[in-house]
Design a protein around this motif. Structure first.
Motif, PDB file in Angstrom:
ATOM      1  N   MET A 280      -5.717   0.945  -3.311  1.00 39.15           N
ATOM      2  CA  MET A 280      -6.235   1.411  -2.025  1.00 39.15           C
ATOM      3  C   MET A 280      -7.696   1.031  -1.824  1.00 39.15           C
ATOM      4  SD  MET A 280      -3.764   3.042  -0.507  1.00 39.15           S
ATOM      5  CE  MET A 280      -2.151   3.648  -0.960  1.00 39.15           C
TER       6      MET A 280
ATOM      7  N   LEU B  59       0.836  -1.197   0.000  1.00 39.89           N
ATOM      8  CA  LEU B  59       0.000   0.000   0.000  1.00 39.89           C
ATOM      9  C   LEU B  59       0.872   1.247   0.000  1.00 39.89           C
ATOM     10  CD1 LEU B  59      -2.793  -1.116   2.489  1.00 39.89           C
ATOM     11  CD2 LEU B  59      -2.969  -0.813   0.023  1.00 39.89           C
TER      12      LEU B  59
ATOM     13  N   ILE C  47      -4.168   3.536   4.187  1.00 35.28           N
ATOM     14  CA  ILE C  47      -5.223   3.928   3.265  1.00 35.28           C
ATOM     15  C   ILE C  47      -5.814   5.273   3.679  1.00 35.28           C
ATOM     16  CG2 ILE C  47      -7.507   3.323   2.403  1.00 35.28           C
ATOM     17  CD1 ILE C  47      -6.716   0.366   2.776  1.00 35.28           C
TER      18      ILE C  47
END
Lengths: 200, 200
Positions: B110, B64, B128
């Motif tokens: 995401m 991420l 996120i």
DNA sequence: CGAAAATGTTACTGGTCGGTAACACCGTCG
DNA sequence: CGACGGTGTTACCGACCAGTAACATTTTCG
């Protein structure tokens, strides 16, 4: 005669299983929910589950189908409340979604399911596709009845905003962009209604 | 000196692992991807994976983070191409997203990650959240520089449309509402730009 | 009541998955 | 050379999970 006076909330094991599955799927995700947990939450057991559903995938499909049927019921309800009033129904629909956004549970299982059923061949994906298509047709029809000139474009706009609101809710939380969803959707309707209203 | 002239594409095992993980996470989902499959796809092995990442969750977080960094790079790229031109950057951003929608891979990990990491305590959710907040700030700033009066409202509108386009892509396919995303987003910018431009 | 159907209980299988241990390999650098 | 750090290989553990078998229990209904 059913002696349901002492256990009025006790429906059939099958219904309880589907209800429990939908709840757990929403909260913990589809892949994150085991059949044992579902049977347990339904106050039933795994064997009864497998007597009603041939597999977990089968149960998933049934959950999606029920979610779709509930939405159908809501559409009919809207038509009854605002008969023939496309604009009223559109607005009520948006209001309802905005309310449900604040709730802890993302009401529409379809979207999150689509993100979780990565296998393109999963039977649930067909249910999702059919539901989305029907929803789009319905919204286009409402826009048309509301006298919107480019009904398809407004429908797609609203659908994007709605899916976006749900997604933003999950990734950014309730204080993110989804907080102003109703305001934004209403503005979209207004801007379309102003630019051109059809004959009748 | 590294003798990388014969294997220029061969980066460090760590990089390959992250790359493979991101690819598999996109295609098969996070929960649907095992660490063995990742190590295998990276042409490495599970032990090396666990020497670089303390757990699968740790690897997820790194994926991420890298996705976020790539987006940061894209933002800088935009600023270089359209220096000071908020409107140009907004439009280029939308164009880019629309292009990537057609691609098989949903470029933004995401969102789909947010749908899959059902555990609210998962460390990836913080990444996120931070990314989404930064993205929103950036878009608001671009709207402001574009001379939009209510910059926050246009920013949220665009963000909802974008998340919605990605979600609709997954649930309704490429021919669904997401097909007209660029058109809709441009119209939104136009309607805002027309209603009020700031001083300079 | 009494039979049949539905439901519940326990235990099990075979597979997958995240994670670890032990050991072998191979290049780098002193 | 030899030590060493990064890497690869194999095997394994414990937990979980989808699905099944066999049997006990309750419910339904003629």
């Amino acid at each position: 005669m059913k002696t349901d006076f002492c256990k009025p909330s006790r429906r059939s094991p099958r219904d309880r299983i589907v209800e429990a599955a939908r709840d757990l799927f929403r909260r913990r995700g589809i892949r994150g929910t085991g059949v044992d947990a579902i049977a347990d939450a339904a106050d039933s057991n795994k064997m009864t589950l497998y007597r009603h559903f041939s597999s977990k995938d089968d149960l998933i499909v049934e959950c999606l189908r029920q979610a779709g049927m509930e939405m159908d019921g809501f559409w009919r309800e809207l038509e009854d409340t605002y008969p023939g009033d496309g604009l009223g129904q559109l607005r009520a629909w948006i209001r309802r979604i905005a309310e449900h956004l604040d709730g802890d549970t993302c009401q529409c299982e379809m979207m999150s399911a689509a993100a979780q059923l990565t296998d393109e061949e999963h039977p649930g994906r067909e249910v999702i596709r059919l539901f989305k298509d029907a929803q789009r047709d319905r919204v286009v029809e409402l826009c048309r009845r509301a006298g919107i000139a480019d009904a398809e474009l407004l429908a797609d706009t609203l659908l994007l905003l709605i899916e976006g609101a749900r997604a933003a809710q999950q990734s950014s939380g309730a204080e993110g962009p989804s907080a102003r969803f109703a305001e934004i959707a209403d503005a979209a309707i207004l801007s379309f209604a102003g630019s051109g209203t059809a004959s009748r």
